[in-house]
Scaffold this active site. Structure first.
Site, mmCIF file in Angstrom:
data_model
loop_
_atom_site.group_PDB
_atom_site.id
_atom_site.type_symbol
_atom_site.label_atom_id
_atom_site.label_comp_id
_atom_site.label_asym_id
_atom_site.label_seq_id
_atom_site.Cartn_x
_atom_site.Cartn_y
_atom_site.Cartn_z
ATOM 1 N N HIS A 72 70.979 -41.403 -6.630
ATOM 2 C CA HIS A 72 69.503 -41.073 -5.847
ATOM 3 C C HIS A 72 69.429 -39.352 -5.856
ATOM 4 C CE1 HIS A 72 66.062 -41.332 -3.566
ATOM 5 N NE2 HIS A 72 66.699 -40.236 -2.926
ATOM 6 N N GLU A 73 70.643 -38.653 -4.897
ATOM 7 C CA GLU A 73 71.029 -37.821 -4.525
ATOM 8 C C GLU A 73 71.517 -36.617 -5.453
ATOM 9 O OE1 GLU A 73 70.116 -36.715 -1.379
ATOM 10 O OE2 GLU A 73 70.446 -39.700 -1.103
ATOM 11 N N HIS A 131 67.979 -35.520 -7.212
ATOM 12 C CA HIS A 131 67.215 -34.551 -6.402
ATOM 13 C C HIS A 131 68.337 -33.548 -6.615
ATOM 14 C CE1 HIS A 131 64.742 -36.295 -3.420
ATOM 15 N NE2 HIS A 131 65.510 -37.069 -3.368
ATOM 16 N N HIS A 176 67.141 -31.847 -10.237
ATOM 17 C CA HIS A 176 65.554 -31.035 -9.909
ATOM 18 C C HIS A 176 66.119 -29.767 -8.787
ATOM 19 C CE1 HIS A 176 61.218 -31.935 -8.250
ATOM 20 N NE2 HIS A 176 61.147 -30.789 -9.094
#
Length: 713
Positions: A508-509, A512, A515
């Site tokens: 999940h992290e 990010h 991105h």
């Protein structure tokens, strides 16, 4: 005083010189950099030339660059490696920065120039005059990114009070300063309450049911505190296993009460009045700008657009998910009755959910943990980034770190032949490298990873950046990205091993992080994760999907001692159990979103915090409420972080990620053409409307049915 924060960073890629920074450097650095940034604003305001996109909007976008970097360094450390002195500095610096920001946003001369440029580019052109008008500023037309920057800059000033009268501007500034102080205090109180509690246990029998690796973790925690026996804390790697495995119900209750009391103990760290003060200030701020509520103010700039739309979305999911959740809890209650428990409580949930999961799927976290060594999971996420986006990760030791546990990486684009280590010259430039063995590669980013809990680190997991990506003077200045988690430390006998949920947390992290890593925009305030808040969770939640794909899971799920690949039957069980307790988890998330929206839509209804929380979440509560606990007083996402009136975005983004991954599933989870389109979505940051970006990638708007199908079949 020689202050490294005020000098050019004499480090590889101009990374933060953590080895030179001392606490006494921060305050003078902020004071001086605010003066420098104010001078940059004055130069824009006092420029005698006619206002243009270039000399106003673009100049403003690139102003305060060093101040932004130092702010990122300081506030990231305040989350990941704080202490009493840093927290004290934060309380002094935050209002300074807020006041500086207010002085910019309420500078009438500056806004007049912004408005002149905005009106020129957004007013209907006179017949036969368009091209002449567009010639001003050196370009016949603004690019799509420039138009977005212009619109966002103008809206940002209006939403920061630029159109208010003088008295209201002053009050708006006062509110902003107060909010910055109170939000910081909220987070500091939660951290203090987390650190202040620990449970010392000398009799191992009290810990029956807890697996040996967790007991070893508790022994080492006790040893660090110079105590015999075992110590359990409220840090998640300590707290969650106890709640999941401890047969001692009274012990589970004690820990759950301690965790649920954070900020709710009528002591110096109590957050109840802070919540009331924060929501009251936010409401006043919104109403000064002409909005009915803070939620209306926030959501105008989100994909959802309005509280009505968010409520409709949350309620639609609530209606669909609640029957599944109630059925799941009914199963747990039947299981608890076999142990003589007639009234199941919230502190029983994790224990019996784990029991039921083991019964249904013959699977438990401790059985899986040896297959998920942290180092191997990280390698897997790196390999996935290479397969999808052509990225290579090279660990380096010459980049300064803020803590010895932090690891640093250079990230390159293919070709993938390994380069030499960077030059030992500390003055190396942002793109300059020692002679590579193969053809030169483009540096995409610097990555910091920080995985283990410490006293000075707040709970949870997050991605952030020390420096944003942007393009200026012919150079594509690359970002410095950080991923921070709280995973169990390695012990004397075993490496750091993750639960499967922690595996998905790391993915999940890292979603990010991608991105930020892949950012490719001109302007720093449109780069990377600088997107609408209900779009920002798409990349993170999207990447979690790969954790459940057998062909990918087999590449890294290997036993830490034997090297055995996770057997097919266990992989199948992970896949089968993917939606286990999905109804309960959905209602839990919906409860958080509903509560968040209630605080920021109807603050006048908030009296007693406990009563308000119970009333607003009664439709999602599946267990009796304990009068001694409350969630709101440690709800840092909305009272300290940026999720105010936006917590719903986790579920909103789940619709996006389910729909996006379905696209990959239909065409191959490593499909290079679709990955290339997805890379464009990530690299575009906030340069386009998020729905436009999504439709460019997917070919259509996302469908809520994709989420419902994935969650409930």
């Amino acid at each position: 005083m020689n202050n490294p924060l005020l000098q050019k960073f004499n480090t590889p890629y101009h990374t933060a010189p953590f080895n030179e920074i001392k606490e006494e450097h921060y305050l003078p650095a902020f004071q001086e950099l605010i003066k420098i940034s104010e001078k940059e604003i004055d130069e824009i305001v006092n420029n005698p030339e006619e206002p243009t996109f270039s000399n106003v909007i673009e100049a403003l976008a690139f102003s305060g660059e060093k101040l932004d970097v130092v702010s990122n360094i300081f506030f990231n450390l305040n989350s990941a490696e704080t202490n009493d002195e840093i927290q004290k500095i934060a309380q002094e610096v935050s209002p300074m920065l807020t006041e500086f920001s207010a002085k910019i946003s309420q500078n009438e001369k500056l806004f007049a120039k912004i408005k002149k440029v905005y009106d020129e580019w957004n007013s209907p052109p006179l017949e036969g005059w368009s091209s002449q008008r567009r010639d001003r500023g050196g370009s016949k037309e603004l690019t799509e990114e420039q138009q977005m920057l212009l619109n966002e800059t103008y809206k940002g000033f209006v939403r920061s009070g630029a159109l208010l009268n003088e008295a209201d501007k002053e009050r708006f500034k006062e509110i902003s300063i107060e909010l910055s102080k109170k939000s910081l205090q909220f987070g500091q109180n939660v951290l203090a309450e987390t650190n202040n509690y620990f449970k010392h246990i000398t009799d191992e029998k009290e810990l029956a049911g807890i697996p040996e690796p967790i007991l070893q973790q508790y022994r080492e925690e006790a040893k660090e505190r110079m105590l015999d026996g075992f110590v359990v804390t409220l840090q998640y790697p300590s707290y969650i296993p106890l709640m999941t495995y401890a047969e001692n119900r009274e012990l589970r209750k004690e820990l759950a009460l301690a965790n649920g009391k954070k900020g709710f103990q009528n002591n110096e760290f109590d957050n109840q009045n802070l919540i009331k003060e924060i929501i009251k200030l936010k409401q006043e701020k919104a109403q000064l700008l002409g909005y009915h509520s803070f939620a209306d103010f926030v959501l105008e700039e989100r994909m959802a657009k309005s509280p009505v739309k968010v409520n409709e979305f949350l309620n639609e999911l609530l209606v669909k998910a609640k029957p599944y959740a109630e059925k799941e809890i009914s199963e747990l209650r039947q299981l608890a009755k076999t142990d003589g428990i007639e009234q199941m409580e919230s502190y029983d949930h994790a224990f019996y959910a784990e029991k039921l999961r083991k019964q249904k799927f013959d699977l438990n976290d401790e059985e899986l943990k040896p297959y998920f060594e942290l180092e191997k999971v990280q390698e897997a996420v790196f390999s996935l980034a290479k397969k999808l986006f052509g990225l290579d990760f090279v660990e380096v030791s010459n980049i300064p770190k803020y803590h010895a546990e932090v690891k640093t990486y250079e990230i390159f684009e293919e070709p993938s032949k390994k380069s030499q280590e960077p030059s030992e010259n500390p003055a190396i430039g942002n793109q300059q490298l020692a002679e590579p063995k193969a053809e030169s590669r483009l540096l995409k980013a610097i990555l910091y990873v920080d995985y283990h809990p410490r006293k000075g680190k707040r709970a949870g997991a997050w991605m952030t950046s020390f420096k944003n990506q942007f393009k200026k003077d012919g150079e594509n200045s690359r970002p410095h990205i950080s991923v921070v988690c709280n995973f169990s430390k390695p012990t004397a006998d075993t490496p750091s091993l993750l639960t499967f949920q922690e595996v998905t947390t790391l993915f999940h992290e890292f979603g990010h992080a991608l991105h930020g890593i892949l950012a490719d925009t001109v302007y720093p305030n449109l780069s990377g994760t600088s997107v609408k808040w209900d779009f920002v969770e798409l990349p993170s939640q999207f990447l979690e999907n790969y954790c459940y794909e057998p062909e990918f899971l087999k590449t890294f799920a290997k036993h830490c001692q034997t090297g055995e690949v996770l057997p097919d039957e266990k992989i199948q069980k992970i896949s089968d159990s993917k939606n286990f307790m999905e109804g309960y988890q959905t209602l839990r998330q919906l409860g958080f979103g509903i509560l968040d929206l209630a605080y920021h839509t109807n603050p006048e209804k908030v009296g007693d915090i406990k009563t308000f929380e119970v009333d607003e979440t009664k439709a999602t509560n599946l267990y009796p409420s304990n009068p001694e606990t409350v969630m709101s007083t440690s709800f840092s996402h909305i009272f300290q972080g940026g999720y105010s009136a936006g917590y719903y975005s986790y579920k909103w983004a789940e619709v996006l990620d389910a729909d996006a991954f379905q696209y990959f599933k239909e065409n191959g989870i490593f499909n290079p053409e679709i990955a290339a389109k997805y890379k464009i979505l990530l690299s575009s940051g906030g340069t386009k409307d998020p729905m436009e970006l999504y439709k460019n990638f997917r070919g259509s708007e996302p469908k809520v049915e994709s989420l419902l199908k994935r969650a409930f079949g």
